[in-house]
Structure formats: C-alpha cells, structure tokens
Design an enzyme around this catalytic site. Structure first.
Site, mmCIF file in Angstrom:
data_model
loop_
_atom_site.group_PDB
_atom_site.id
_atom_site.type_symbol
_atom_site.label_atom_id
_atom_site.label_comp_id
_atom_site.label_asym_id
_atom_site.label_seq_id
_atom_site.Cartn_x
_atom_site.Cartn_y
_atom_site.Cartn_z
ATOM 1 N N ALA A 74 0.873 -1.171 0.000
ATOM 2 C CA ALA A 74 0.000 0.000 0.000
ATOM 3 C C ALA A 74 0.912 1.223 0.000
ATOM 4 O O ALA A 74 2.063 1.136 0.443
ATOM 5 C CB ALA A 74 -0.866 -0.020 1.237
ATOM 6 N N GLY A 120 0.498 -4.846 1.048
ATOM 7 C CA GLY A 120 -0.723 -4.905 0.237
ATOM 8 C C GLY A 120 -0.518 -5.603 -1.112
ATOM 9 O O GLY A 120 -1.465 -6.143 -1.684
ATOM 10 N N GLU A 123 -0.756 -9.139 -0.301
ATOM 11 C CA GLU A 123 -2.160 -9.375 0.062
ATOM 12 C C GLU A 123 -3.044 -9.476 -1.185
ATOM 13 O O GLU A 123 -3.977 -10.269 -1.238
ATOM 14 C CB GLU A 123 -2.664 -8.259 0.984
ATOM 15 C CG GLU A 123 -2.013 -8.333 2.359
ATOM 16 C CD GLU A 123 -2.472 -7.228 3.276
ATOM 17 O OE1 GLU A 123 -2.052 -6.076 3.046
ATOM 18 O OE2 GLU A 123 -3.250 -7.498 4.204
ATOM 19 N N GLU A 143 4.497 -5.239 7.504
ATOM 20 C CA GLU A 143 3.739 -4.204 8.231
ATOM 21 C C GLU A 143 4.172 -4.020 9.683
ATOM 22 O O GLU A 143 4.197 -2.897 10.199
ATOM 23 C CB GLU A 143 2.232 -4.516 8.180
ATOM 24 C CG GLU A 143 1.564 -4.204 6.844
ATOM 25 C CD GLU A 143 1.669 -5.327 5.827
ATOM 26 O OE1 GLU A 143 2.461 -6.276 6.052
ATOM 27 O OE2 GLU A 143 0.965 -5.246 4.807
HETATM 28 N N1 COA Z 1 4.671 3.107 -0.575
HETATM 29 C C1 COA Z 1 5.119 4.261 -1.068
HETATM 30 N N2 COA Z 1 6.250 4.396 -1.752
HETATM 31 C C2 COA Z 1 6.988 3.295 -1.917
HETATM 32 C C3 COA Z 1 6.612 2.035 -1.428
HETATM 33 C C4 COA Z 1 5.385 1.970 -0.726
HETATM 34 N N3 COA Z 1 4.911 0.819 -0.233
HETATM 35 N N4 COA Z 1 7.558 1.126 -1.750
HETATM 36 C C5 COA Z 1 8.501 1.795 -2.434
HETATM 37 N N5 COA Z 1 8.149 3.090 -2.544
HETATM 38 C C6 COA Z 1 8.900 4.159 -3.208
HETATM 39 C C7 COA Z 1 10.097 4.604 -2.364
HETATM 40 O O1 COA Z 1 9.692 5.515 -1.360
HETATM 41 C C8 COA Z 1 10.958 5.234 -3.430
HETATM 42 O O2 COA Z 1 10.414 6.495 -3.737
HETATM 43 P P1 COA Z 1 11.380 7.814 -3.807
HETATM 44 O O3 COA Z 1 12.211 7.560 -5.016
HETATM 45 O O4 COA Z 1 10.373 8.904 -3.959
HETATM 46 O O5 COA Z 1 12.168 7.820 -2.521
HETATM 47 C C9 COA Z 1 10.718 4.341 -4.655
HETATM 48 O O6 COA Z 1 9.468 3.673 -4.424
HETATM 49 C C10 COA Z 1 11.795 3.296 -4.841
HETATM 50 O O7 COA Z 1 11.913 2.563 -3.638
HETATM 51 P P2 COA Z 1 13.290 2.417 -2.813
HETATM 52 O O8 COA Z 1 12.920 2.095 -1.381
HETATM 53 O O9 COA Z 1 14.164 3.584 -3.031
HETATM 54 O O10 COA Z 1 13.885 1.120 -3.535
HETATM 55 P P3 COA Z 1 14.892 0.051 -2.920
HETATM 56 O O11 COA Z 1 15.326 -0.787 -4.063
HETATM 57 O O12 COA Z 1 15.911 0.698 -2.064
HETATM 58 O O13 COA Z 1 13.967 -0.845 -1.938
HETATM 59 C C11 COA Z 1 11.990 -2.061 -1.299
HETATM 60 C C12 COA Z 1 12.904 -1.608 -2.445
HETATM 61 C C13 COA Z 1 10.759 -2.738 -1.901
HETATM 62 C C14 COA Z 1 12.727 -3.058 -0.370
HETATM 63 C C15 COA Z 1 11.562 -0.831 -0.457
HETATM 64 O O14 COA Z 1 11.037 0.127 -1.359
HETATM 65 C C16 COA Z 1 10.510 -1.094 0.596
HETATM 66 O O15 COA Z 1 10.812 -1.629 1.642
HETATM 67 N N6 COA Z 1 9.239 -0.662 0.317
HETATM 68 C C17 COA Z 1 8.186 -0.700 1.257
HETATM 69 C C18 COA Z 1 7.672 -2.071 1.492
HETATM 70 C C19 COA Z 1 6.612 -2.066 2.555
HETATM 71 O O16 COA Z 1 6.860 -1.852 3.729
HETATM 72 N N7 COA Z 1 5.378 -2.354 2.122
HETATM 73 C C20 COA Z 1 4.268 -2.478 2.977
HETATM 74 C C21 COA Z 1 3.481 -1.248 3.010
HETATM 75 S S1 COA Z 1 2.098 -1.399 4.080
#
Ligand code: COA
Length: 265
Positions: A74, A120, A123, A143
C-alpha cells in the site's frame, strides 16, 4: 503506451489475449514500485467490474510494470498522517472495492508476481485464486516493521494458504522470502524465469478456457466457503487502532527517512 494496451485511470494498463481469453492487467507506477494508492485501487477495481460478466473473458492475470516490483505494498506516503478512523476506512474500503472482489471474482484471477510483492502487494496476490512467481521475486508482509499489521486480509489469507505456524513467522518478523521458499511452502504454485512468467500464466489461462464458466464460478464460491475469513473485521479494527500509536509514527518516519525504526523506547 505499448501496442494493444488500453489504459484505465493513471496507472492501469490492460489487454485482452484472444487466444487464451485472458485479460492481462498491469499496474504501472514503476517509479513508486507499483505501490497501491487510492487511485490504483479504484482504477483496478473498475476494470475488474467491467469484465466480470463478459463472456469473452475467462480469466484475469495481474502483474506489475517493470522487472523490479509486482507491488511494493500500500502507498505508505498516502497513509503516513492517517489516524484510526481514516485507517479503518482505508482497510474496509480497500477490501470492499478490491481485495474481497478478487477473492470472490467469478473468473479465476492469477497473480504473476514479477518482483517485490510486499504488504498490500502480497495481500493482493493472496486474494487471487492462483499465484506464480518469477525467480527474482521477493515476498513478505513487513507491516509490523512499520508499526501496523496487514489490513487487506493478509492475516487471514496467509494463514489459510501456508498455515498459521509459517504465517506467524512471516508476519511477526516481517521478513521477505525468496520465490523458491514461497514455492516450497505452497505460497506460489510455480516459479519461472522472468521472461517466461506471462507465457506460463497464459498457458494456465488456456486450460481454464476449456472449462465451464459456470462451474468455475461455483467452484470458487465453494472453495472460499470452506475457509470463511471470520477474523476479517477484527483485522480491520486492529489495523485502525495501531495508527494512534507512537510506534506507527516512528515506523513510517523511518521508512520515509530510509533508516531503521527504533521501537524500543
Ligand atoms: N509506498 C510508497 N512508496 C513506496 C513504497 C510503498 N509501499 N515502496 C517503495 N516506494 C517508493 C520509495 O519511497 C521510493 O520512492 P522515492 O524515489 O520517492 O524515494 C521508490 O518507491 C523506490 O523505492 P526504494 O525504497 O528507493 O527502492 P529500494 O530498491 O531501495 O527498496 C523495497 C525496495 C521494496 C525493499 C523498499 O522500497 C521497501 O521496503 N518498500 C516498502 C515495502 C513495505 O513496507 N510495504 C508495505 C506497506 S504497508
């Protein structure tokens, strides 16, 4: 836009494959790793509503744009300032509009997990009837590392699919697993090379095409009835409550500031 793809809203692309009678839907917000914001949920839900009773369509394949992410969860930026009421509404409306719609869809929905499927995103895959992953995919429900819990049915569906023992570990640690591990524990049915993922899904869609549509609708309903999500409302209430905690503020701030959260104050 690529040839033959139609667009709905800002970030949903879809096309009809006439040979397998499948509709392929692509979430196309690659720069945010296809994170599910309100707009994506509404547009995806709209496409599903429009095709549900179309007799020329026999199955649906959902995937993410690019080679990095299926859906990275999400949209955290969208809910970072939410309090209990907004969070409860987010969970409830997401389930009503999309997640429960997929679970109870009249046609099989296949998730083609082509990269990160987190929160999400996983999910959504768990709501689908069938899941396939590419060799580079990573799956998890992180989460609890953000100070919340899965709020789109993950606590119910993960336990249903892989059993409570393994679901507890995945949710309570928030750790990601590889596609091989996901296959071993029954979270995905097949693991294939990224370039073969959609073809493998289309192969399943071709088998589905040879079945009776009424039978599939009845089979999905009956299989779902075997595992009613009795904790669905409880999950939404608990999800909402956590948005009032200091650890939610810490978890989300840490993600946005790209640092580890400190929950041990
Ligand atoms: N919501 C909003 N933005 C998100 C996102 C999410 N769930 N997942 C990734 N993004 C965004 C990042 O903020 C980043 O944006 P920016 O360039 O404006 O900073 C962009 O997508 C790229 O992600 P980044 O984290 O820089 O890539 P990475 O390769 O370093 O890491 C992940 C990849 C997937 C490990 C990491 O993005 C992550 O942990 N995401 C969240 C996962 C999460 O907790 N999901 C559950 C949400 S309830």
């Amino acid at each position: 836009m690529k040839k033959n793809w139609l667009k709905n809203g800002k970030s949903i692309l879809y096309r009809h494959d006439t040979e397998s009678l499948a509709v392929i839907i692509k979430i196309s917000r690659e720069e945010q790793l296809n994170a599910l914001n309100k707009e994506v949920i509404l547009s995806l839900s709209e496409v599903l509503t429009n095709i549900e009773d179309d007799k020329k369509i026999r199955s649906v394949i959902i995937t993410g744009e690019g080679s990095k992410a299926f859906i990275a969860g999400a949209d955290i930026k969208e809910f970072q300032n939410f309090k209990e009421k907004e969070a409860t509404d987010l969970s409830r409306s997401g389930k009503n509009r999309l997640f429960n719609k997929i679970s109870n869809f009249k046609k099989p929905v296949i998730s083609a997990i082509n990269g990160y499927a987190l929160g999400g995103g996983l999910e959504l895959a768990l709501s689908s009837q069938i899941r396939l992953a590419s060799t580079n995919a990573k799956m998890g429900l992180p989460e609890c590392t953000l100070g919340i819990i899965p709020g789109y049915g993950g606590t119910q569906n993960l336990a249903k699919i892989i059993g409570t023992g393994r679901a507890m570990e995945m949710i309570l640690t928030g750790k990601m697993i590889s596609s091989e591990e996901a296959h071993r524990i029954g979270l995905v049915n097949y693991v294939v090379e990224p370039e073969n993922l959609i073809d493998k899904c289309l192969g399943l869609a071709k088998s589905i095409k040879n079945t009776s549509p009424e039978s599939l609708e009845s089979a999905i309903k009956s299989i779902n009835a075997c595992f009613m999500n009795t904790g669905d409302n409880l999950e939404t209430t608990e999800f909402g409550k956590l948005f009032e905690t200091e650890n939610f503020t810490e978890g989300v701030s840490a993600f946005l500031e790209k640092r580890r959260p400190n929950f041990n104050k």
